[in-house]
Scaffold this active site. Sequence first.
Site, PDB file in Angstrom:
ATOM      1  CB  CYS A  11      37.627  22.511 -35.811  1.00 36.06           C
ATOM      2  SG  CYS A  11      36.159  22.927 -34.839  1.00 36.06           S
ATOM      3  CB  CYS A  16      37.585  25.218 -28.027  1.00 27.66           C
ATOM      4  SG  CYS A  16      39.058  24.928 -29.042  1.00 27.66           S
TER       5      CYS A  16
END
Length: 325
Positions: free
Chosen positions: A80, A230
């Site tokens: 991430c 994201c």
Amino acid sequence: MVELLKVHGSENKFFILDQTKLEQQLSDEQLSNLGQKICDPDNNILNGADGVLVVNDAKDASSIGQMRVINADGSEAKMCGNGLRTVSRYLSEKFNKDNFKVETLEADLDVQKSQDLANNVPAFSVEISPISFKAKNLPFVYKNMEEMIDEKIPEFLPDQTFTAIAVPNPHLISFVDKIDEKDLGQLGKYLNSPNEYFPEGVNVSFAEIRGKNQLFVQTYERGVGFTNACGTGMSATTLAFALLYPDQFEQDKDIEVYNPGGMVKTHIILGKTKEESQIHLIGNATFTDKIEISEDDLHALNFKNTTIASTHEEKSYEKFVDSLK
């Protein structure tokens, strides 16, 4: 008492749990249950989040800590990018270091403290790696394709082309004149339900090119749904942009990537092969709240007796975002 942090990178929101400070660490099942409980906004724990970032001792001596990513649905992501920036800041302050490596499930990644984006808006630069275009690494299955690069896939949407890249999270990217959230949401839900094309699901990003080295990206994230940003999605999208739109890409400059949560920058260095390219993601690492909870209550997932204190950093970040408009 245990301290959790509520944090965000580009309003991609997480809780950080440092397991090294626990007398008894949570099992994988407990971490999955924690992610589902604490991230659900209906449970009224700071309006939930997109995931939990778990800090562990690194297995590799070259890294100062390990990051695991537990999504809001309890599943685990390989990486991430937005979360890594916040964990990098946490480890930087914990060990008083500005340049170091963080261990993730796929690779040990270089991170470093960057110049603040604005007053009281700390920023970090993080390596996004490894990169793969191969179908088996995403994985995807479509007409015996070994790679999917700027391909028309009428089963997805008839008037768009798609590129698939793993960084290492799997991403499906489409460049459009204007983002249609309805199309993005429907395709994202479809490809993250049982389907014949992406058996493990995929993050879906639509991108608008707004000028040289300037994009707007919106992502439907696997295991989460729509997110404000994201990190790996923006990273993969900028690599696809550099490869597919060389007339709009200047390698010696950062790419500005706007998103519903603000703006980040990426720096792309194209390699001899696509996979040898380098991606660095640069953006905020904001701590919004500190939560104190007893270790017993943490294990029991009982959040009724917590103490929460604001850091007041969010106001500074919102001021920064307003300056972008």
